[in-house]
Structure formats: structure tokens, C-alpha cells
Design an enzyme around this catalytic site. Sequence first.
Site, PDB file in Angstrom:
ATOM      1  N   ASN A  46       0.838  -1.202   0.000  1.00  0.00           N
ATOM      2  CA  ASN A  46       0.000   0.000   0.000  1.00  0.00           C
ATOM      3  C   ASN A  46       0.877   1.259   0.000  1.00  0.00           C
ATOM      4  O   ASN A  46       1.987   1.272   0.551  1.00  0.00           O
ATOM      5  CB  ASN A  46      -1.025   0.015   1.138  1.00  0.00           C
ATOM      6  N   CYS A  57      -4.119   0.810  -2.364  1.00  0.00           N
ATOM      7  CA  CYS A  57      -4.018  -0.442  -1.615  1.00  0.00           C
ATOM      8  C   CYS A  57      -2.877  -1.291  -2.177  1.00  0.00           C
ATOM      9  O   CYS A  57      -2.365  -1.038  -3.291  1.00  0.00           O
ATOM     10  CB  CYS A  57      -5.322  -1.222  -1.725  1.00  0.00           C
ATOM     11  N   GLU A  59      -3.122  -4.427  -3.191  1.00  0.00           N
ATOM     12  CA  GLU A  59      -3.558  -5.308  -4.285  1.00  0.00           C
ATOM     13  C   GLU A  59      -3.372  -4.663  -5.653  1.00  0.00           C
ATOM     14  O   GLU A  59      -2.823  -5.305  -6.566  1.00  0.00           O
ATOM     15  CB  GLU A  59      -5.011  -5.748  -4.064  1.00  0.00           C
TER      16      GLU A  59
HETATM   17  N1  THU Z   1      -5.255  -1.744   2.665  1.00  0.00           N
HETATM   18  C1  THU Z   1      -4.663  -2.462   1.677  1.00  0.00           C
HETATM   19  O1  THU Z   1      -3.643  -2.078   1.116  1.00  0.00           O
HETATM   20  N2  THU Z   1      -5.258  -3.636   1.309  1.00  0.00           N
HETATM   21  C2  THU Z   1      -6.308  -4.215   1.963  1.00  0.00           C
HETATM   22  O2  THU Z   1      -6.702  -5.314   1.593  1.00  0.00           O
HETATM   23  C3  THU Z   1      -6.940  -3.516   3.075  1.00  0.00           C
HETATM   24  C4  THU Z   1      -6.467  -2.120   3.319  1.00  0.00           C
HETATM   25  C5  THU Z   1      -4.594  -0.495   3.075  1.00  0.00           C
HETATM   26  C6  THU Z   1      -5.224   0.762   2.601  1.00  0.00           C
HETATM   27  C7  THU Z   1      -4.673   1.752   3.608  1.00  0.00           C
HETATM   28  O3  THU Z   1      -3.386   2.196   3.172  1.00  0.00           O
HETATM   29  C8  THU Z   1      -4.493   0.941   4.878  1.00  0.00           C
HETATM   30  O4  THU Z   1      -4.539  -0.422   4.475  1.00  0.00           O
HETATM   31  C9  THU Z   1      -5.551   1.201   5.931  1.00  0.00           C
HETATM   32  O5  THU Z   1      -6.810   1.088   5.387  1.00  0.00           O
END
Ligand code: THU
Length: 136
Positions: A46, A57, A59
Site C-alpha cells: 500500500n 491499496c 492489491e
Molecule cells: N489496505 C490495503 O492495502 N489492502 C487491503 O486489503 C486492506 C487495506 C490499506 C489501505 C490503507 O493504506 C491501509 O490499508 C488502511 O486502510
Amino acid sequence: MPKNENDKALFAAAEAVRGKAYAPYSNFHVGAAILADDGKIYAGCNIENASYPVGNCAEPSAIAAMIAGGGKRIQRIYVTGPGVTPVTPCGACRQRIREFADLDVEVISHGVHGTPLVQTLEQLLPHSFGPEFLGR
Ligand code: THU
């Protein structure tokens, strides 16, 4: 810990890239690793932003690495995050995965200190809309 060899490699890749996450606002570091149709593993973390909604995120970072690296389809995807609770992809990321994965692809969510949760994409995103609706 992960059960099969693929999962060990995916877990290791997700954890390695999670260490590079840029998450100064949430301090919630996430890693994602994809086993793609070309047999390679692509990983991403992320990347947050001072303008909060602009953050990425893990993914989509992994998907971007896959596409840039020449992979076309997700065969398996592993997501790691802090704590014991499995870090499941957010709604938007489920749809992003849907673009590049069959509905029976397994998504493994793993809070590093807990037990992994294995779900198919169809379980995560039932009755979903995808490329075939547009003739793709
Ligand atoms: N986040 C992800 O990168 N992937 C997920 O599956 C859940 C949430 C990140 C987004 C943000 O930077 C942090 O987690 C808090 O929400």
C-alpha cells in the site's frame, strides 16, 4: 504458517514487500503477492497519500507489477497485514482482482500472527460484474 510451497513463496513475497509499504497515516502496512499465469510472483504494497483518498491499496500495486511484468492472469493471490485478523481485500480491490482472476481463484488473507483465511473470489464478490458482460 502457509500450507503449500506456493503459499510459502507468496507469503514470503507479500511479507517482503509489506516491509516497504508507505503507510505513514494509518501505520497499517499491507503486502500482496500474486502467482500469475506466467509462473512468476508479482508483489506490491500500500502507498498512502497526504490527500487520503488518493492512496493505493497493496492489491492494485501487485496487479500493476503483474501487468508491467508481462503476467496476464491471477492464479492465486496472497494478502498480508499486521495482527492476527486476516486482512481481506476491500470492496474496490475485490473488483480489481475480478478483472484478472477466475471466480474459483483463491484469495488468501493473512494477519501475520494469525491463521490464514482462504476464500474464493466468488465468495468474496458474489454475483459480480466482470469483463464477460462487455463481451470480453
Ligand atoms: N489496505 C490495503 O492495502 N489492502 C487491503 O486489503 C486492506 C487495506 C490499506 C489501505 C490503507 O493504506 C491501509 O490499508 C488502511 O486502510
